[in-house]
Design a protein around this motif. Sequence first.
Motif, PDB file in Angstrom:
ATOM      1  N   ARG A   1       0.827  -1.204   0.000  1.00  0.00           N
ATOM      2  CA  ARG A   1       0.000   0.000   0.000  1.00  0.00           C
ATOM      3  C   ARG A   1       0.865   1.259   0.000  1.00  0.00           C
ATOM      4  NH1 ARG A   1      -4.092  -2.194   4.742  1.00  0.00           N
ATOM      5  NH2 ARG A   1      -4.909  -3.986   3.560  1.00  0.00           N
ATOM      6  N   LEU A   2       1.956   1.218   0.743  1.00  0.00           N
ATOM      7  CA  LEU A   2       2.851   2.368   0.785  1.00  0.00           C
ATOM      8  C   LEU A   2       3.443   2.654  -0.592  1.00  0.00           C
ATOM      9  CD1 LEU A   2       4.655   1.626   4.155  1.00  0.00           C
ATOM     10  CD2 LEU A   2       3.202   3.602   3.686  1.00  0.00           C
ATOM     11  N   ARG A   3       3.880   1.611  -1.252  1.00  0.00           N
ATOM     12  CA  ARG A   3       4.475   1.802  -2.584  1.00  0.00           C
ATOM     13  C   ARG A   3       3.433   2.332  -3.565  1.00  0.00           C
ATOM     14  NH1 ARG A   3       7.305  -3.303  -1.193  1.00  0.00           N
ATOM     15  NH2 ARG A   3       9.507  -2.758  -0.830  1.00  0.00           N
ATOM     16  N   ARG A   4       2.215   1.817  -3.492  1.00  0.00           N
ATOM     17  CA  ARG A   4       1.152   2.296  -4.377  1.00  0.00           C
ATOM     18  C   ARG A   4       0.857   3.772  -4.144  1.00  0.00           C
ATOM     19  NH1 ARG A   4      -2.235  -2.426  -3.278  1.00  0.00           N
ATOM     20  NH2 ARG A   4      -3.557  -0.996  -2.114  1.00  0.00           N
ATOM     21  N   ALA A   5       1.042   4.217  -2.895  1.00  0.00           N
ATOM     22  CA  ALA A   5       0.769   5.620  -2.547  1.00  0.00           C
ATOM     23  C   ALA A   5       1.942   6.537  -2.873  1.00  0.00           C
ATOM     24  CB  ALA A   5       0.427   5.718  -1.060  1.00  0.00           C
ATOM     25  N   GLY A   6       3.023   5.968  -3.395  1.00  0.00           N
ATOM     26  CA  GLY A   6       4.162   6.785  -3.798  1.00  0.00           C
ATOM     27  C   GLY A   6       5.264   6.882  -2.769  1.00  0.00           C
ATOM     28  N   ALA A   7       5.139   6.164  -1.663  1.00  0.00           N
ATOM     29  CA  ALA A   7       6.214   6.168  -0.672  1.00  0.00           C
ATOM     30  C   ALA A   7       7.373   5.300  -1.154  1.00  0.00           C
ATOM     31  CB  ALA A   7       5.703   5.650   0.670  1.00  0.00           C
ATOM     32  N   ILE A   8       8.548   5.608  -0.680  1.00  0.00           N
ATOM     33  CA  ILE A   8       9.746   4.820  -0.989  1.00  0.00           C
ATOM     34  C   ILE A   8       9.986   3.862   0.171  1.00  0.00           C
ATOM     35  CG2 ILE A   8      12.228   4.943  -1.455  1.00  0.00           C
ATOM     36  CD1 ILE A   8      11.632   7.926  -2.318  1.00  0.00           C
ATOM     37  N   VAL A   9       9.904   2.584  -0.088  1.00  0.00           N
ATOM     38  CA  VAL A   9      10.045   1.570   0.956  1.00  0.00           C
ATOM     39  C   VAL A   9      11.367   0.845   0.748  1.00  0.00           C
ATOM     40  CG1 VAL A   9       9.025  -0.464   2.037  1.00  0.00           C
ATOM     41  CG2 VAL A   9       7.543   1.308   1.062  1.00  0.00           C
ATOM     42  N   GLU A  10      12.223   0.919   1.761  1.00  0.00           N
ATOM     43  CA  GLU A  10      13.533   0.279   1.690  1.00  0.00           C
ATOM     44  C   GLU A  10      13.705  -0.640   2.896  1.00  0.00           C
ATOM     45  OE1 GLU A  10      16.604   3.184   1.406  1.00  0.00           O
ATOM     46  OE2 GLU A  10      15.522   4.400  -0.056  1.00  0.00           O
ATOM     47  N   GLU A  11      14.249  -1.814   2.661  1.00  0.00           N
ATOM     48  CA  GLU A  11      14.429  -2.773   3.746  1.00  0.00           C
ATOM     49  C   GLU A  11      15.553  -2.333   4.679  1.00  0.00           C
ATOM     50  OE1 GLU A  11      14.928  -7.567   4.578  1.00  0.00           O
ATOM     51  OE2 GLU A  11      15.159  -6.781   2.540  1.00  0.00           O
ATOM     52  N   ILE A  12      15.315  -2.506   5.967  1.00  0.00           N
ATOM     53  CA  ILE A  12      16.332  -2.278   6.993  1.00  0.00           C
ATOM     54  C   ILE A  12      16.654  -3.621   7.645  1.00  0.00           C
ATOM     55  CG2 ILE A  12      16.805  -1.274   9.260  1.00  0.00           C
ATOM     56  CD1 ILE A  12      15.026   1.056   8.532  1.00  0.00           C
ATOM     57  N   VAL A  13      17.920  -3.980   7.670  1.00  0.00           N
ATOM     58  CA  VAL A  13      18.364  -5.156   8.425  1.00  0.00           C
ATOM     59  C   VAL A  13      19.196  -4.630   9.589  1.00  0.00           C
ATOM     60  CG1 VAL A  13      19.676  -7.296   8.383  1.00  0.00           C
ATOM     61  CG2 VAL A  13      18.357  -6.601   6.362  1.00  0.00           C
ATOM     62  N   LEU A  14      18.687  -4.806  10.781  1.00  0.00           N
ATOM     63  CA  LEU A  14      19.397  -4.303  11.949  1.00  0.00           C
ATOM     64  C   LEU A  14      20.681  -5.089  12.181  1.00  0.00           C
ATOM     65  CD1 LEU A  14      16.357  -3.816  14.368  1.00  0.00           C
ATOM     66  CD2 LEU A  14      17.586  -2.048  13.093  1.00  0.00           C
ATOM     67  N   PRO A  15      21.714  -4.464  12.728  1.00  0.00           N
ATOM     68  CA  PRO A  15      22.954  -5.186  13.021  1.00  0.00           C
ATOM     69  C   PRO A  15      22.693  -6.432  13.857  1.00  0.00           C
ATOM     70  CG  PRO A  15      23.267  -2.824  13.324  1.00  0.00           C
ATOM     71  CD  PRO A  15      21.805  -3.027  13.074  1.00  0.00           C
ATOM     72  N   ALA A  16      23.556  -7.428  13.697  1.00  0.00           N
ATOM     73  CA  ALA A  16      23.330  -8.744  14.300  1.00  0.00           C
ATOM     74  C   ALA A  16      23.135  -8.685  15.801  1.00  0.00           C
ATOM     75  CB  ALA A  16      24.502  -9.670  13.953  1.00  0.00           C
ATOM     76  N   HIS A  17      23.844  -7.786  16.489  1.00  0.00           N
ATOM     77  CA  HIS A  17      23.748  -7.763  17.948  1.00  0.00           C
ATOM     78  C   HIS A  17      22.403  -7.244  18.452  1.00  0.00           C
ATOM     79  CE1 HIS A  17      25.741  -3.986  16.672  1.00  0.00           C
ATOM     80  NE2 HIS A  17      24.959  -3.429  17.581  1.00  0.00           N
ATOM     81  N   PHE A  18      21.588  -6.673  17.564  1.00  0.00           N
ATOM     82  CA  PHE A  18      20.243  -6.267  17.979  1.00  0.00           C
ATOM     83  C   PHE A  18      19.400  -7.485  18.365  1.00  0.00           C
ATOM     84  CE2 PHE A  18      21.465  -2.198  16.662  1.00  0.00           C
ATOM     85  CZ  PHE A  18      20.470  -1.265  16.932  1.00  0.00           C
ATOM     86  N   ALA A  19      19.761  -8.647  17.861  1.00  0.00           N
ATOM     87  CA  ALA A  19      19.043  -9.872  18.243  1.00  0.00           C
ATOM     88  C   ALA A  19      19.177 -10.153  19.737  1.00  0.00           C
ATOM     89  CB  ALA A  19      19.568 -11.055  17.440  1.00  0.00           C
ATOM     90  N   ASP A  20      20.228  -9.626  20.356  1.00  0.00           N
ATOM     91  CA  ASP A  20      20.448  -9.857  21.782  1.00  0.00           C
ATOM     92  C   ASP A  20      19.608  -8.934  22.657  1.00  0.00           C
ATOM     93  OD1 ASP A  20      22.382 -11.787  21.170  1.00  0.00           O
ATOM     94  OD2 ASP A  20      23.977 -10.275  21.073  1.00  0.00           O
ATOM     95  N   LEU A  21      18.867  -8.002  22.045  1.00  0.00           N
ATOM     96  CA  LEU A  21      18.066  -7.078  22.835  1.00  0.00           C
ATOM     97  C   LEU A  21      16.913  -7.780  23.556  1.00  0.00           C
ATOM     98  CD1 LEU A  21      17.911  -3.929  20.524  1.00  0.00           C
ATOM     99  CD2 LEU A  21      19.046  -4.126  22.749  1.00  0.00           C
TER     100      LEU A  21
END
Length: 442
Positions: A267-287
């Motif tokens: 829906r965001l892309r259809r509305a003209g927003a730019i959607v980019e994937e974020i992969v958090l750094p590996a140590h964020f898994a330890d949160l």
Amino acid sequence: MSTIEPCFLTAAQAAAEIAAGRLTSEALVRSCLARIEARDPAVKAWLHVDPDLAIRQARELDKRPSMGPLHGLPFGVKDIMDTADMPTTYNSPAWQRHRPTRDAACVSIVRHAGAIILGKTDTVEFAFNSRKAASRNPYNLAHTPGGSSSGSGAAVGDYQVPFAFGTQTAGSHIRPASFNGIYAIKPSWGTVSREGVHMISPILDTVGWYGRSVDDLILGARAFQLPGIADLATRDPGGLRIGYCETPYWAKAETGARKAMAAAAERLRRAGAIVEEIVLPAHFADLAEAHTMIMFGEGRVALYDEYLRDSHGMHPELRLTVENGRGVTPRRLVEAYDLSDACRREFDAIASGFDAVLAPAATGEAPKGLHTVGDWIFNGLWTLLHTPCVAIPTVLGDLGLPVGIQLVGPRLSDTGLLAVAHALQPVLDDFADMRASVLSAA
């Protein structure tokens, strides 16, 4: 006034009707009370409601000029927050006769902004991993409304009140928003006073509020004077940069969460927003583990006085926390503090490159049964990172229950995040009329 029954108006709609003289606060309160009388024997959102007091206060407010952005609007208060004119029991057997002599700061603030406290909503005991609320999901009474803000989420979702407070130590505020098809803001940590609210973790606990539109959340933000709220500017969906973040815990996403995230991105892309994937750094898994250490480490301190008063009568989960059954050690706690400090700075830097970050609000649809309030895995990291979060309903899952997403921003970007959420509400939430028709027929 519109022919719609007042209890089905959003808070912002009701505020506009009151300001225009087309609706009285008394009529709105009476409509909410009638909805409570009809529905709450099944939904069980409330622990205490005082109809006579609410009507008297509404009549008084109808005589006055506007006191503020919440003038004449009914508000539900989670029953871990002190109220001077109502019991505060924390849903604990030990506190059933507790009568505070003053309001919690957050309650006092909404009163000064013109709100009417309709009653106290049910909660998990002390809002922490123990005796569950009796509240049920208004879309299917066999399912949980989530928790610990169980009654608040159910009451707003069932059109019994337009506003209600929730709190979040892990996922207790945003997750019920997803389960009940409503909107919520968990503000940046430290922007709303917790004085008079039962505490579990000074590092985690955050007060937020529920509504049924982003405009409702903005009304609350104006009452609390969140930083920059006077300068809130409208945005357009086209060209917004949105970071798509599945988080390190995506393996725990069920069909409903995957459907909501995919639908939101499309829906965001259809509305003209730019959607980019974020992969958090590996140590964020330890949160997740860091969050657990802090929550139970600080919870042990918070509940120690309860333990001394009545360790044998204490809920087993609470007793386990105080007796350190979770294995919290000074070393693990310090490591958790250090990791969260580092990740806060890292996430702020990552999120500052986007207008908002899109993330799951829950693992999926509300689970069946009242023995659970759902999994906080998609919420705890944001609580620990102190970020603002805005929950937006997005899809109906395979069971016909709502599933939402959350928009996240860097610390203290609450006003900017609300502006983005306001622009994206019509893009992301395309089934508001369906929700209303389902529950208005109930």
